[in-house]
Scaffold this active site. Sequence first.
Site, PDB file in Angstrom:
ATOM      1  N   PRO A  10      13.364  31.000  -1.405  1.00 14.19           N
ATOM      2  CA  PRO A  10      14.311  31.704  -2.260  1.00 14.19           C
ATOM      3  C   PRO A  10      15.646  30.977  -2.459  1.00 14.19           C
ATOM      4  CG  PRO A  10      14.143  32.770  -0.115  1.00 14.19           C
ATOM      5  CD  PRO A  10      13.045  31.752  -0.177  1.00 14.19           C
ATOM      6  N   ASN A  11      16.141  31.100  -3.665  1.00 17.71           N
ATOM      7  CA  ASN A  11      17.449  30.554  -4.089  1.00 17.71           C
ATOM      8  C   ASN A  11      17.455  29.038  -4.261  1.00 17.71           C
ATOM      9  OD1 ASN A  11      18.902  33.097  -4.124  1.00 17.71           O
ATOM     10  ND2 ASN A  11      18.678  33.064  -1.905  1.00 17.71           N
ATOM     11  N   ARG A  18      24.286  25.862  -6.720  1.00 17.11           N
ATOM     12  CA  ARG A  18      24.424  26.726  -5.542  1.00 17.11           C
ATOM     13  C   ARG A  18      25.162  25.991  -4.414  1.00 17.11           C
ATOM     14  NH1 ARG A  18      19.636  27.995  -1.182  1.00 17.11           N
ATOM     15  NH2 ARG A  18      20.856  29.439   0.063  1.00 17.11           N
ATOM     16  N   TYR A  23      24.778  22.050  -0.232  1.00 17.54           N
ATOM     17  CA  TYR A  23      23.454  21.551  -0.640  1.00 17.54           C
ATOM     18  C   TYR A  23      23.495  20.351  -1.584  1.00 17.54           C
ATOM     19  CZ  TYR A  23      22.073  25.961   1.451  1.00 17.54           C
ATOM     20  OH  TYR A  23      21.894  26.985   2.341  1.00 17.54           O
ATOM     21  N   ASN A  75      10.300  24.309   2.498  1.00 13.10           N
ATOM     22  CA  ASN A  75      11.662  24.727   2.789  1.00 13.10           C
ATOM     23  C   ASN A  75      11.643  26.244   2.622  1.00 13.10           C
ATOM     24  OD1 ASN A  75      14.302  25.409   3.003  1.00 13.10           O
ATOM     25  ND2 ASN A  75      15.080  23.771   1.675  1.00 13.10           N
ATOM     26  N   ALA A  78      15.990  31.116   3.293  1.00 15.16           N
ATOM     27  CA  ALA A  78      16.403  32.234   4.169  1.00 15.16           C
ATOM     28  C   ALA A  78      15.226  32.871   4.898  1.00 15.16           C
ATOM     29  CB  ALA A  78      17.149  33.274   3.346  1.00 15.16           C
ATOM     30  N   HIS A  81      14.509  32.410   8.715  1.00 12.47           N
ATOM     31  CA  HIS A  81      15.180  33.164   9.771  1.00 12.47           C
ATOM     32  C   HIS A  81      14.724  34.620   9.847  1.00 12.47           C
ATOM     33  CE1 HIS A  81      17.559  29.583   9.190  1.00 12.47           C
ATOM     34  NE2 HIS A  81      17.962  29.990   7.988  1.00 12.47           N
ATOM     35  N   ASP A  88       2.825  34.331  10.049  1.00 10.87           N
ATOM     36  CA  ASP A  88       1.434  34.792  10.200  1.00 10.87           C
ATOM     37  C   ASP A  88       0.520  34.142   9.166  1.00 10.87           C
ATOM     38  OD1 ASP A  88       1.990  36.333  12.396  1.00 10.87           O
ATOM     39  OD2 ASP A  88       2.003  38.245  11.333  1.00 10.87           O
ATOM     40  N   GLU A  99       8.437  21.717   8.309  1.00 10.69           N
ATOM     41  CA  GLU A  99       9.561  22.576   7.889  1.00 10.69           C
ATOM     42  C   GLU A  99      10.741  21.692   7.496  1.00 10.69           C
ATOM     43  OE1 GLU A  99      10.656  25.497  10.894  1.00 10.69           O
ATOM     44  OE2 GLU A  99      12.692  25.640  10.078  1.00 10.69           O
ATOM     45  N   HIS A 101      14.773  21.478   5.812  1.00 10.69           N
ATOM     46  CA  HIS A 101      16.032  22.087   5.364  1.00 10.69           C
ATOM     47  C   HIS A 101      16.940  20.999   4.826  1.00 10.69           C
ATOM     48  CE1 HIS A 101      14.879  25.833   7.177  1.00 10.69           C
ATOM     49  NE2 HIS A 101      14.522  25.147   8.254  1.00 10.69           N
ATOM     50  N   SER A 103      20.304  21.363   4.498  1.00  8.79           N
ATOM     51  CA  SER A 103      21.489  21.347   5.363  1.00  8.79           C
ATOM     52  C   SER A 103      21.039  21.245   6.815  1.00  8.79           C
ATOM     53  CB  SER A 103      22.297  22.638   5.155  1.00  8.79           C
ATOM     54  OG  SER A 103      21.528  23.768   5.554  1.00  8.79           O
ATOM     55  N   ARG A 108      25.436  25.255  11.445  1.00 10.64           N
ATOM     56  CA  ARG A 108      25.952  26.327  10.594  1.00 10.64           C
ATOM     57  C   ARG A 108      26.040  27.641  11.397  1.00 10.64           C
ATOM     58  NH1 ARG A 108      22.846  26.238   5.032  1.00 10.64           N
ATOM     59  NH2 ARG A 108      24.585  27.643   4.521  1.00 10.64           N
ATOM     60  N   ARG A 112      21.288  31.029  11.565  1.00  7.06           N
ATOM     61  CA  ARG A 112      20.425  29.987  10.970  1.00  7.06           C
ATOM     62  C   ARG A 112      19.761  29.115  12.047  1.00  7.06           C
ATOM     63  NH1 ARG A 112      21.654  30.332   5.429  1.00  7.06           N
ATOM     64  NH2 ARG A 112      23.812  30.975   5.146  1.00  7.06           N
TER      65      ARG A 112
END
Length: 149
Positions: A10-11, A18, A23, A75, A78, A81, A88, A99, A101, A103, A108, A112
Amino acid sequence: MIKILVIHGPNLNMLGSREPEVYGSDTLASIDASIAEMAKSKNVSLETFQSNLEGEIVDRIQQAAADQTQIIIINPAAFTHTSIAIRDAFLASSVPFIEVHMSNVHAREDFRKHSYLSDIASGVISGFGKNSYLLAFEAAVNQCNQSNS
Ligand code: DQA
């Protein structure tokens, strides 16, 4: 042919505008284009997918188990977290994943620092902006080559 799926959570469709101080200024389209260029040069089949919806990401992970995807780069944004559902889905699909990220999540806010995914990931790359994806792609191809040999 190695088949890799990249999932953006998301985002991340808002990258470029953003929080550029966190970022950077790369758009999602430019990140996907750089990954596609790398995929082409390594002769890897690539699909990229972005969703703001947890259930759609769960569906795509389930689909990956059926469509012979060898590894997923995600990625989770949010959802990293918060999402037991995405954890699952990975456990159910047993498709390995890296995984990512942009940032450095450990530099942070405290919330996070916890990930529902890191302990079941092949590895985690965090803090290198757009390069986090490219480093993950390199690692993903190496991992596929190792498991195919
Ligand atoms: C992120 C870090 C997350 O904490 C955040 O919610 C994001 C992006 C990153 O790429 O740095 O949306 O995953």
